[in-house]
Design an enzyme around this catalytic site. Sequence first.
Site, PDB file in Angstrom:
ATOM      1  N   HIS A  66       0.833  -1.206   0.000  1.00  0.00           N
ATOM      2  CA  HIS A  66       0.000   0.000   0.000  1.00  0.00           C
ATOM      3  C   HIS A  66       0.867   1.254   0.000  1.00  0.00           C
ATOM      4  O   HIS A  66       1.923   1.315   0.623  1.00  0.00           O
ATOM      5  CB  HIS A  66      -1.059  -0.008   1.104  1.00  0.00           C
ATOM      6  CG  HIS A  66      -0.586   0.024   2.531  1.00  0.00           C
ATOM      7  ND1 HIS A  66      -0.249   1.198   3.174  1.00  0.00           N
ATOM      8  CD2 HIS A  66      -0.431  -0.960   3.447  1.00  0.00           C
ATOM      9  CE1 HIS A  66       0.087   0.921   4.431  1.00  0.00           C
ATOM     10  NE2 HIS A  66       0.007  -0.375   4.628  1.00  0.00           N
TER      11      HIS A  66
ATOM     12  N   ASP B 161       6.067   1.205   6.427  1.00  0.00           N
ATOM     13  CA  ASP B 161       4.663   0.788   6.352  1.00  0.00           C
ATOM     14  C   ASP B 161       3.966   1.756   5.403  1.00  0.00           C
ATOM     15  O   ASP B 161       3.572   2.830   5.816  1.00  0.00           O
ATOM     16  CB  ASP B 161       4.060   0.841   7.763  1.00  0.00           C
ATOM     17  CG  ASP B 161       2.621   0.387   7.814  1.00  0.00           C
ATOM     18  OD1 ASP B 161       2.098  -0.043   6.775  1.00  0.00           O
ATOM     19  OD2 ASP B 161       2.013   0.479   8.904  1.00  0.00           O
TER      20      ASP B 161
ATOM     21  N   GLU C  58      -4.956   2.206   2.805  1.00  0.00           N
ATOM     22  CA  GLU C  58      -4.971   1.005   3.651  1.00  0.00           C
ATOM     23  C   GLU C  58      -5.144   1.372   5.109  1.00  0.00           C
ATOM     24  O   GLU C  58      -5.866   0.715   5.854  1.00  0.00           O
ATOM     25  CB  GLU C  58      -3.663   0.213   3.459  1.00  0.00           C
ATOM     26  CG  GLU C  58      -3.667  -1.174   4.108  1.00  0.00           C
ATOM     27  CD  GLU C  58      -3.163  -1.211   5.545  1.00  0.00           C
ATOM     28  OE1 GLU C  58      -3.237  -2.269   6.169  1.00  0.00           O
ATOM     29  OE2 GLU C  58      -2.703  -0.164   6.059  1.00  0.00           O
ATOM     30  N   GLU C  59      -4.447   2.436   5.514  1.00  0.00           N
ATOM     31  CA  GLU C  59      -4.371   2.763   6.945  1.00  0.00           C
ATOM     32  C   GLU C  59      -5.698   3.243   7.534  1.00  0.00           C
ATOM     33  O   GLU C  59      -5.841   3.351   8.739  1.00  0.00           O
ATOM     34  CB  GLU C  59      -3.288   3.820   7.192  1.00  0.00           C
ATOM     35  CG  GLU C  59      -1.867   3.358   6.833  1.00  0.00           C
ATOM     36  CD  GLU C  59      -1.320   2.299   7.786  1.00  0.00           C
ATOM     37  OE1 GLU C  59      -2.026   1.913   8.729  1.00  0.00           O
ATOM     38  OE2 GLU C  59      -0.181   1.844   7.547  1.00  0.00           O
TER      39      GLU C  59
ATOM     40  N   ASP D 211       3.168  -6.527   3.490  1.00  0.00           N
ATOM     41  CA  ASP D 211       3.109  -5.383   4.401  1.00  0.00           C
ATOM     42  C   ASP D 211       4.216  -5.513   5.434  1.00  0.00           C
ATOM     43  O   ASP D 211       5.056  -6.408   5.358  1.00  0.00           O
ATOM     44  CB  ASP D 211       1.717  -5.341   5.066  1.00  0.00           C
ATOM     45  CG  ASP D 211       1.263  -3.932   5.411  1.00  0.00           C
ATOM     46  OD1 ASP D 211       2.111  -3.104   5.822  1.00  0.00           O
ATOM     47  OD2 ASP D 211       0.058  -3.649   5.303  1.00  0.00           O
TER      48      ASP D 211
ATOM     49  N   HIS E 205       4.328   2.517  12.808  1.00  0.00           N
ATOM     50  CA  HIS E 205       3.418   3.600  13.199  1.00  0.00           C
ATOM     51  C   HIS E 205       4.116   4.606  14.114  1.00  0.00           C
ATOM     52  O   HIS E 205       3.544   5.079  15.107  1.00  0.00           O
ATOM     53  CB  HIS E 205       2.107   3.065  13.790  1.00  0.00           C
ATOM     54  CG  HIS E 205       1.207   2.491  12.734  1.00  0.00           C
ATOM     55  ND1 HIS E 205      -0.158   2.576  12.773  1.00  0.00           N
ATOM     56  CD2 HIS E 205       1.504   1.840  11.584  1.00  0.00           C
ATOM     57  CE1 HIS E 205      -0.666   1.985  11.693  1.00  0.00           C
ATOM     58  NE2 HIS E 205       0.333   1.537  10.963  1.00  0.00           N
TER      59      HIS E 205
HETATM   60 ZN   LIG Z   1       0.198   0.493   9.012  1.00  0.00          ZN
END
Ligand SMILES: [Zn+2]
Length: 359
Positions: A65, A179, A211-212, A234, A322
């Site tokens: 993503h 990510d 995606e998030e 991912d 994150h």
């Molecule tokens: Zn993520």
Amino acid sequence: MDETTQMLKELTDANGIPGNEKEARDVMKKHISPYADDVTTDHLGSLIAKKTGKAGGPKVMVTGHLDEIGFMITQIDDNGFLKFQTVGGWWSQVMLAQRVNVMTSRGNITGVIGSKPPHILTAEQRKKAVEIKDMFIDIGASSKEEAESFGVKPGDSVAPICDFTIMNNEKLMMAKAWDNRIGCAIAIEAMKRLQNEDHPNELYGVGAVQEEVGLRGAKTSASKIEPDIGFAVDVGIAGDTPGVTENDAKAEIGKGPQILVYDRSMVSHKGLREFVTATADKHGIPYQFDAMSGGATDAGSIHLTGEGVPSLAVTVPTRYIHTHAAILHKDDFEHAVQLFVEIIKGLDADKVNEITYDS
Ligand SMILES: [Zn+2]
């Protein structure tokens, strides 16, 4: 810097927040186009690169993503400070005092998420985390008018700042947006290495958007592709740092990609999982099993397309996801690429039928 490392740098240094992925998409497009027969997007901006090994063969979707977690400006206050909405899952404790880029129509503006100095905090306040709703971004504007004159508007995206960095142990790389630019990089690199190989299928390398915020671009891109087999690539959780128990997270960086047997969005497909681990075993590619009851991947959307798509998430163990500064191991990237190359070479119509109807 070799060509692959340069690509990883360009991918992670690009900014792409849910709903505003153009910059990251352009970098992915630049790197995947030389190896694809056709590059398109869905209507939300997910990039879809197709490489035909065998026309009419099964469609295999390998999805990273494009978006990274960030923020969105909601208001500018009278003194020129910016209020924001988190976009994607942030923990308040990793946000304060971090540098950010506000992506305005006139270019990026550097700011910082402001915090109070400890000198004026009471003993009680020091023990508590500051709530996200009380945070703001300081871009050095002294009034609302001045902030507006910089080009800032509500709706502007805000991206973390952390330049791509090779660490002293050169296998370890620190960056923002691992990510999930690492997933995009694996899709690119696998397609590149299949240039002169036969593969009995149609390969789709995808950079999904949003995606998030709920696996959204994977849903729209899978609707367009109608794949027979789906993979999400991912980041996964690395559990090899102080204070993380084996019970919390077991994977270690450098020990191979993770095969996600279960997550909040999907029960991994038994037949596909067994094909993938058999492929890894056959070629001596290391991997680690993992489960993530509190997380989800794009495979959660892909596998519910149409009548259902046998799907699996393969992840690269990554420290500090994150946050601004995540770390992963180059060998895990390399092994994930090798694994996908072998998987794609092995997915012919008979194998896909067997996986779909016989497991
Ligand atoms: Zn993520």
